[in-house]
Design a protein around this motif. Structure first.
Motif, PDB file in Angstrom:
ATOM      1  N   SER A  59       3.574   1.538  -8.232  1.00  0.00           N
ATOM      2  CA  SER A  59       1.967   0.967  -8.248  1.00  0.00           C
ATOM      3  C   SER A  59       1.989   0.642  -9.786  1.00  0.00           C
ATOM      4  O   SER A  59       1.399  -0.571 -10.116  1.00  0.00           O
ATOM      5  CB  SER A  59       1.155   1.729  -7.762  1.00  0.00           C
ATOM      6  N   THR A  75       0.642  -1.129  -0.042  1.00  0.00           N
ATOM      7  CA  THR A  75      -0.004  -0.016  -0.036  1.00  0.00           C
ATOM      8  C   THR A  75       0.814   1.191  -0.132  1.00  0.00           C
ATOM      9  O   THR A  75       0.315   2.401  -0.081  1.00  0.00           O
ATOM     10  CB  THR A  75      -0.960   0.078   1.305  1.00  0.00           C
ATOM     11  N   LYS A  79      -5.361   5.362  -8.207  1.00  0.00           N
ATOM     12  CA  LYS A  79      -5.839   4.725  -7.065  1.00  0.00           C
ATOM     13  C   LYS A  79      -7.308   4.479  -6.725  1.00  0.00           C
ATOM     14  O   LYS A  79      -7.710   3.896  -6.551  1.00  0.00           O
ATOM     15  CB  LYS A  79      -5.362   5.469  -5.867  1.00  0.00           C
TER      16      LYS A  79
END
Length: 534
Positions: free
Chosen positions: A138, A131, A346
């Motif tokens: 990511s 996370t 996100k």
């Protein structure tokens, strides 16, 4: 001492034992030849001028015999099992047993996914996510996972189809060779795709070199893990997948919590451990089945390719369909992506990650539906008379809609679970310390509906696969991918990036409608397709 010749009655009994009720004189002749009978010995040994004459005599004799007495060895074994386990009055009980067996199995095999969710919630970390990655990290990791699934998907689909065919026919050597070759081909395929991507990236400077290296490593490892775990479905040892993922996750989590090793390395070591354990388990389980290779014939590559290329493209395209909306969303906001083609978004990703829970929670229905369909195909084709084809087809059509009703019920349960995860304090807020945003909720709702229709469509394709009609499923999927792209691209560019999920939703509906039409035709003539397939 001379060998005693079998009598004509003995030969007749041997023919029945081997082939059952013959369909022609030529089949009887071929069977007699397989026993070693020769044309030149006919007159001396049996008083017939030719093998054709003896074959005609035996064929006519069998055709005058009651069909109930003309079962070969395998048919007798199936009949005995059927009569012992499945009385005509016990169909409802059989369905109940199949439901209680296969529905939980479908859910149980989601344990590796559930384990990753649990570790993310409690540690912000899983075997391939973290996370605290920044946007570039990511993007690299998630794209790597996507490409690993897409590239290996075709090989996994073919492996499952062809290796299972050999395994179910007890041709274990061929099954082992197919597994070995397809795993190697899949790894080479991943490497070849990334060589091509590296060349394109070098020419157009799309992303930094480190980005593609990280993406390649995740893609290679995830794809290889899928390739090595796929055979456990074939050899019916799927519990191994959960075990190796559990061990790998515990190792990676230990390295993350108790060492200063970079997160990438902890992931790569964990996934590599899962691959190594899968390879060891696979060798252990296959060893007793392939004791000697003497006299074994290797499967021909061209034949394997010819039989399975529809499945290969379907296996790759289904992942393209699933991930396409994400890439469209990530590339829509040019103010964020700037000089890059796309960047991880996100809020959108959170919405789709929650939505895909619907797909996972419906896995039990697909497991049960196909198990019941296959089981009752075998039962009913023996219990229902040849001329009662309408009854045969009608029973399965009703069974199909019963499975869809179960799909709806399971979907409602999934919706309730998702609702509480989103709204209750112990849900998303407790896990991540923040409320789920309105955009993520919108994407989750639309995506969840899309995944329901996608699951229904995929269930339809499983019916088509069961009786070897993959070209219909592939055509429907190809059209749906195009619709997904066109609708998602237009809406994400003209309204807002999160509306790319509508492309997935509309594409799923198109996929459902096309496969539903094919299934309607399929069930109306199920007797024809069944006998044509076998």
């Amino acid at each position: 001492m001379s060998q005693v010749l079998p009598t004509i009655d003995d030969l007749t009994a041997q023919v029945v034992s081997k082939i059952g009720n013959p369909v022609s004189v030529m089949v009887v002749k071929a069977t007699l030849e397989s026993f070693g009978l020769r044309e030149k010995d006919m007159l001396k040994d049996y008083g017939y001028n030719s093998l054709d004459s003896l074959s005609s005599f035996i064929y006519n004799k069998l055709k005058a015999t009651d069909e109930e007495k003309l079962f070969n060895v395998k048919e007798l074994e199936k009949k005995e099992t059927l009569d012992k386990n499945i009385p005509v009055s016990g169909y409802l009980w059989v369905k109940a047993k199949l439901l209680f067996k296969f529905y939980p199995i479908g859910l149980f095999h989601l344990f590796p996914v559930l384990l990753q969710i649990v570790t993310i919630v409690f540690f912000g970390y899983s075997l391939w996510t973290f996370t605290e990655f920044n946007v570039m990290q990511s993007t690299a990791v998630v794209v790597g996972v996507m490409l690993g699934l897409i590239i290996s998907g075709g090989y996994v689909q073919v492996l499952g189809k062809q290796a299972s065919f050999y395994w179910n026919h007890k041709e274990y050597y061929k099954s082992k060779i197919v597994i070995k070759k397809l795993i190697k081909s899949g790894v080479y395929g991943i490497c070849a795709v990334f060589v091509g991507l590296a060349v394109v990236n070098f020419l157009f400077s799309l992303f930094p070199f480190t980005f593609w290296f990280v993406t390649f490593m995740y893609s290679l490892l995830i794809g290889t893990l899928l390739l090595y775990t796929a055979p456990f479905h074939t050899i019916k040892q799927r519990w191994v997948i959960s075990v190796v993922v559990l061990i790998a996750t515990v190792l990676a989590l230990f390295l993350k919590l108790h060492t200063s090793i970079h997160i990438y390395i902890t992931h790569w070591l964990g996934i590599s451990t899962a691959i190594g354990l899968s390879k060891l388990f696979l060798a252990y389980f296959l060893k007793p089945y392939v004791v000697s290779t003497e006299g074994e014939i290797r499967p021909k590559r061209l034949i394997v390719l010819y039989r399975n290329y529809f499945y290969f493209f379907y296996g790759a395209l289904i992942y393209v369909f699933i991930f396409l909306d994400r890439i469209l969303a990530w590339s829509a906001d040019v103010t964020q992506t700037k000089k890059f083609l796309f960047l991880y978004e996100k809020d959108y990703e959170i919405g789709m990650d929650l939505a895909i829970l619907v797909f996972f929670l419906l896995a039990g229905v697909m497991e049960y539906a196909i198990a019941a369909f296959s089981k009752f195909l075998d039962i009913n084709q023996k219990k229902i008379q040849f001329l009662q084809t309408k009854q045969f087809n009608s029973q399965f059509y009703k069974m199909y809609w019963g499975h869809i009703a179960l799909l709806f019920v399971s979907a409602m349960v999934a919706v309730v679970i998702l609702y509480y995860i989103i709204t209750e304090p112990w849900g998303y807020f407790s896990a991540f310390g923040e409320q789920l945003g309105a955009l993520s909720i919108k994407v989750c709702v639309l995506g969840g509906v899309g995944y329901f229709f996608l699951t229904w469509a995929m269930l339809n394709t499983l019916y088509l696969f069961t009786l070897n009609k993959p070209h219909k499923a592939l055509r429907a999927l190809l059209i749906s991918v195009v619709v997904n792209f066109i609708v998602g691209f237009i809406l994400s560019r003209t309204i807002s990036y999160e509306y790319s999920v509508v492309g997935m939703l509309v594409g799923s509906i198109v996929f459902l409608v096309l496969t539903l039409r094919d299934n309607y035709i399929f069930f109306k003539k199920l007797d024809y397709y069944y006998y044509a397939a076998y």
